[in-house]
Write a protein that holds these residues in place. Structure first.
Motif, PDB file in Angstrom:
ATOM      1  N   ILE A 310      -3.337   1.678   3.405  1.00  0.00           N
ATOM      2  CA  ILE A 310      -4.609   2.300   3.024  1.00  0.00           C
ATOM      3  C   ILE A 310      -4.919   3.552   3.609  1.00  0.00           C
ATOM      4  N   GLY A 311      -5.244   4.421   2.838  1.00  0.00           N
ATOM      5  CA  GLY A 311      -5.649   5.619   3.131  1.00  0.00           C
ATOM      6  C   GLY A 311      -7.281   5.593   3.483  1.00  0.00           C
ATOM      7  N   LEU A 339      -3.694  -8.466   9.826  1.00  0.00           N
ATOM      8  CA  LEU A 339      -2.861  -9.031   8.805  1.00  0.00           C
ATOM      9  C   LEU A 339      -1.504  -8.406   8.966  1.00  0.00           C
ATOM     10  N   GLY A 340      -1.429  -7.254   9.827  1.00  0.00           N
ATOM     11  CA  GLY A 340      -0.179  -6.718  10.044  1.00  0.00           C
ATOM     12  C   GLY A 340       0.125  -5.347   9.148  1.00  0.00           C
ATOM     13  N   GLY A 341      -0.875  -4.958   8.150  1.00  0.00           N
ATOM     14  CA  GLY A 341      -0.967  -3.699   7.613  1.00  0.00           C
ATOM     15  C   GLY A 341      -0.977  -2.445   8.137  1.00  0.00           C
ATOM     16  N   THR A 342      -1.024  -1.367   7.383  1.00  0.00           N
ATOM     17  CA  THR A 342      -1.054  -0.030   8.064  1.00  0.00           C
ATOM     18  C   THR A 342      -2.332   0.553   7.431  1.00  0.00           C
ATOM     19  N   THR A 343      -3.163   1.228   8.259  1.00  0.00           N
ATOM     20  CA  THR A 343      -4.263   2.267   7.662  1.00  0.00           C
ATOM     21  C   THR A 343      -3.902   3.711   8.040  1.00  0.00           C
ATOM     22  N   ILE A 344      -4.614   4.580   7.525  1.00  0.00           N
ATOM     23  CA  ILE A 344      -4.558   5.958   7.879  1.00  0.00           C
ATOM     24  C   ILE A 344      -6.015   6.464   7.955  1.00  0.00           C
ATOM     25  N   LEU A 345      -6.489   7.226   9.151  1.00  0.00           N
ATOM     26  CA  LEU A 345      -7.605   7.969   9.110  1.00  0.00           C
ATOM     27  C   LEU A 345      -7.351   9.541   9.317  1.00  0.00           C
ATOM     28  N   SER A 346      -7.837  10.290   8.630  1.00  0.00           N
ATOM     29  CA  SER A 346      -7.464  11.504   8.567  1.00  0.00           C
ATOM     30  C   SER A 346      -8.778  12.439   8.907  1.00  0.00           C
ATOM     31  N   GLU A 347      -8.600  13.714   8.330  1.00  0.00           N
ATOM     32  CA  GLU A 347      -9.894  14.678   8.414  1.00  0.00           C
ATOM     33  C   GLU A 347     -10.291  14.946   9.690  1.00  0.00           C
ATOM     34  N   PHE A 348      -9.305  15.687  10.689  1.00  0.00           N
ATOM     35  CA  PHE A 348      -9.786  16.086  12.003  1.00  0.00           C
ATOM     36  C   PHE A 348     -10.671  16.485  12.133  1.00  0.00           C
ATOM     37  N   PRO A 349     -11.455  17.631  11.458  1.00  0.00           N
ATOM     38  CA  PRO A 349     -12.722  18.325  11.729  1.00  0.00           C
ATOM     39  C   PRO A 349     -13.881  17.412  11.667  1.00  0.00           C
ATOM     40  N   GLY A 435      -0.608  -0.702  11.662  1.00  0.00           N
ATOM     41  CA  GLY A 435      -2.100  -0.685  12.351  1.00  0.00           C
ATOM     42  C   GLY A 435      -2.703   0.711  12.069  1.00  0.00           C
ATOM     43  N   LEU A 436      -3.501   1.229  12.856  1.00  0.00           N
ATOM     44  CA  LEU A 436      -4.468   2.219  12.405  1.00  0.00           C
ATOM     45  C   LEU A 436      -3.795   3.483  13.100  1.00  0.00           C
ATOM     46  N   ASN A 437      -3.635   4.489  11.949  1.00  0.00           N
ATOM     47  CA  ASN A 437      -2.923   5.724  12.259  1.00  0.00           C
ATOM     48  C   ASN A 437      -3.853   6.971  12.251  1.00  0.00           C
ATOM     49  N   GLU A 452      -2.710  12.148   3.102  1.00  0.00           N
ATOM     50  CA  GLU A 452      -2.523  10.777   3.228  1.00  0.00           C
ATOM     51  C   GLU A 452      -1.610  10.216   2.338  1.00  0.00           C
ATOM     52  N   VAL A 453      -1.609  10.493   1.158  1.00  0.00           N
ATOM     53  CA  VAL A 453      -0.415   9.758   0.048  1.00  0.00           C
ATOM     54  C   VAL A 453       0.874  10.373   0.670  1.00  0.00           C
ATOM     55  N   GLY A 454       0.879  11.527   0.949  1.00  0.00           N
ATOM     56  CA  GLY A 454       2.233  12.198   1.418  1.00  0.00           C
ATOM     57  C   GLY A 454       2.621  11.489   2.600  1.00  0.00           C
ATOM     58  N   SER A 455       1.819  10.878   3.370  1.00  0.00           N
ATOM     59  CA  SER A 455       2.254  10.098   4.726  1.00  0.00           C
ATOM     60  C   SER A 455       2.393   8.792   4.559  1.00  0.00           C
ATOM     61  N   GLY A 456       2.225   8.165   3.141  1.00  0.00           N
ATOM     62  CA  GLY A 456       2.450   6.878   2.842  1.00  0.00           C
ATOM     63  C   GLY A 456       1.465   5.778   2.611  1.00  0.00           C
ATOM     64  N   ALA A 457       0.199   6.337   2.147  1.00  0.00           N
ATOM     65  CA  ALA A 457      -0.931   5.647   1.835  1.00  0.00           C
ATOM     66  C   ALA A 457      -0.696   5.295   0.163  1.00  0.00           C
ATOM     67  N   SER A 458      -0.617   3.893   0.091  1.00  0.00           N
ATOM     68  CA  SER A 458      -0.160   3.324  -1.284  1.00  0.00           C
ATOM     69  C   SER A 458      -1.534   3.067  -2.049  1.00  0.00           C
TER      70      SER A 458
END
Length: 548
Positions: A310-311, A339-349, A435-437, A452-458
């Motif tokens: 998840i992005g 549950l063993g899944g993966t999430t992506i938090l972006s937007e560094f500013p 985990g959280l990325n 986020e999608v280019g890094s794998g968010a489905s």
């Protein structure tokens, strides 16, 4: 319903949950605060008088500094508050994470597309990609041919409307045109794809590939490789001019870095060695059609929720974002991580001011140091072009209560929940750790979502308080309104209304659980998002160091 809220016990301001009139008396912790002026919903006012230079705290962190004296009960504005945030340094604490109860989802699965490399997609797309902007017109030719011929074209409702109006005009019935109801055309517009197991053919038109820096071209190739490698993609057709910076060989090397055993079909056509344009496009269309026949053979099968990525995104944020939709998807993130899944938090500013909290949540010093290094380098790049993170809030953000970047950031970071940070990724790096990325991107909605999608968010969870139609070509984008007024005003772009948190009808935890249930249905193809229905296929590569 409460009319105001103290977000964190340390905060020295309250948030108005609805419009509060001048003169109203606010009872808080045994004290009475009389409002000096009208305080619009989503805006803030101090609990006690502030003098110039005093800190303002929200979410328990420093979000600004008073630049003039501010009376008790006076609205916080850009005229009396300026950005200020706490400095950050090396990791100095460890996180003791309390995992949420996920027993009800332990046996839950979703129906996805299983790829040879072990990834599981939530959609099944074929990509057509230009290596350089010179090929955009050729890609558009293929787009028109495939979308119309294969039944993937955007809903024909507007074509139906024009056809109806032409018919009425030719019949001389001008009065009927004036009373024409377009809703009737919408009822007859249907998708009828030739390949039922393919969700569409998507086209990543962009303005890069040459004429800029080699760094930009290399990053573009890495981003395009992430999209081809993505579990929602069956394969790709690539159009190259031939002489551009973004060479096909760089794209192929990027694919090998992602997976040394990469095996998806990638069809490459180079115009400068292909003879006539007609010949190249005809061959590309024929070969792509045969590849679609093969891609259509793949069917959805059950997969554990640990295969979902998840992005976590926001755009058009408002003063409610950090207290409704953002913490709600933060809880969804915690559930999926448990549950063993993966999430992506972006937007560094939009992590400015909460860096130390994230640093201390990093699993180890190496991960924390990478985050520190990227954040400082990004801020330095922004300052070199005469900007800075403090300039991030947009006019819409400010109008709806996000006065400083630190206020915006403190609320935006809530999208990441409370779980440990397992990895920190620079732009175009692909997720490999559950985990959280944390992913380095700009705050720009489309650049960040594209990354986020280019890094794998489905699947992408996208919160908005003002309303934005942002979508993505290959990943379903679920749009969550921070307030019910927005959900009611823009129902064609909003999938989930989290306004029940503001009204007190639901807790953040309850809403987060509802969102996870919704994600499972989206991932299984049972629900198409509003952005998908609108064919909102936004894609913008980041020209690094230029965008905030």
């Amino acid at each position: 319903m409460n009319t105001y809220l103290q977000i964190h016990p340390k905060d020295n301001v309250l948030v108005a949950l609805q419009d509060l009139p001048a003169g109203q008396q606010i009872q808080f912790n045994g004290s009475t605060i009389q409002l000096k002026q009208n305080v619009p919903a989503k805006h803030k006012f101090p609990l006690k008088p502030l003098t110039a230079g005093d800190p303002v705290l929200m979410y328990g962190v420093l979000v600004g500094k008073a630049v003039t004296d501010i009376q008790e009960g006076e609205p916080i504005t850009v005229k009396n508050l300026q950005h200020d945030a706490n400095a950050f340094h090396e990791k100095d604490a460890s996180l003791d994470w309390h995992r949420p109860d996920v027993s009800r989802w332990k046996q839950q699965t979703f129906n996805g597309f299983h790829r040879e490399d072990g990834q599981v997609g939530t959609r099944n797309y074929w990509l057509v990609i230009p290596m350089v902007f010179c090929e955009n017109r050729n890609v558009s030719v293929i787009k028109t041919a495939f979308e119309r011929g294969l039944g993937f074209a955007p809903t024909e409702v507007y074509n139906e409307q024009v056809a109806d109006l032409v018919g009425l005009y030719k019949s001389g019935n001008l009065d009927a045109i004036k009373t024409y109801k377009p809703e009737e055309a919408a009822k007859t517009a249907k998708r009828n794809p030739v390949f039922p197991n393919i969700d569409g053919v998507k086209f990543l038109i962009h303005e890069g590939g040459c004429g800029g820096t080699r760094q930009d071209s290399d990053a573009l190739c890495a981003l395009l490789a992430g999209y081809i490698h993505h579990p929602n993609v069956a394969g790709a057709t690539v159009l190259s001019l031939g002489c551009q910076h973004a060479q096909v060989s760089i794209l192929q090397d990027s694919l090998k870095k992602l997976n040394p055993n990469f095996s998806k079909p990638v069809l490459v056509y180079e115009q400068q060695t292909s003879g006539s344009e007609f010949s190249m496009l005809s061959n590309a269309i024929k070969d792509t059609f045969l590849a679609l026949v093969e891609a259509n053979k793949l069917e959805r099968k059950p997969a554990p929720l640990s295969k979902v990525v998840i992005g976590l995104e926001c755009g058009g944020s408002d003063g409610f974002s950090g207290i409704s939709a953002n913490p709600a998807i933060g809880h969804t993130s915690d559930l999926l991580v448990a549950l063993g899944g993966t999430t992506i938090l972006s937007e560094f500013p939009e992590l400015c001011g909460v860096e130390q909290e994230l640093i201390n949540r990093c699993e180890d010093d190496t991960t924390a140091d990478k985050f520190i290094s990227i954040m400082r380098a990004y801020e330095n790049q922004a300052q070199m072009v005469g900007s800075g993170f403090y300039m991030n809030p947009s006019p819409g953000n400010i109008k709806d209560g996000l006065i400083t970047d630190a206020i915006k950031s403190a609320g935006a970071a809530k999208k990441g929940g409370t779980s440990p940070v397992k990895d920190v990724l620079d732009y175009t790096e692909y997720v490999t750790k559950p985990g959280l990325n944390l992913l380095c991107t700009p705050g720009n909605d489309v650049e960040s979502t594209s990354a986020e999608v280019g890094s794998g968010a489905s699947v992408v969870l996208f919160t908005t308080g003002l309303g934005t139609p942002t979508g993505n070509p290959i990943a379903p984008v679920v749009k969550l309104a921070t307030n019910s007024r927005l959900a009611q005003r823009m129902p064609d772009i909003i999938d989930i209304d989290t306004g029940a948190i503001i009204s007190g009808q639901k807790t953040i935890e309850q809403m987060g659980e509802d969102i996870l249930d919704y994600v499972v249905k989206v991932a299984s193809g049972e629900i198409r998002t509003k952005a998908e229905d609108l064919h909102q296929d936004d894609f913008i590569p980041w020209k690094r160091g230029v965008s905030l």
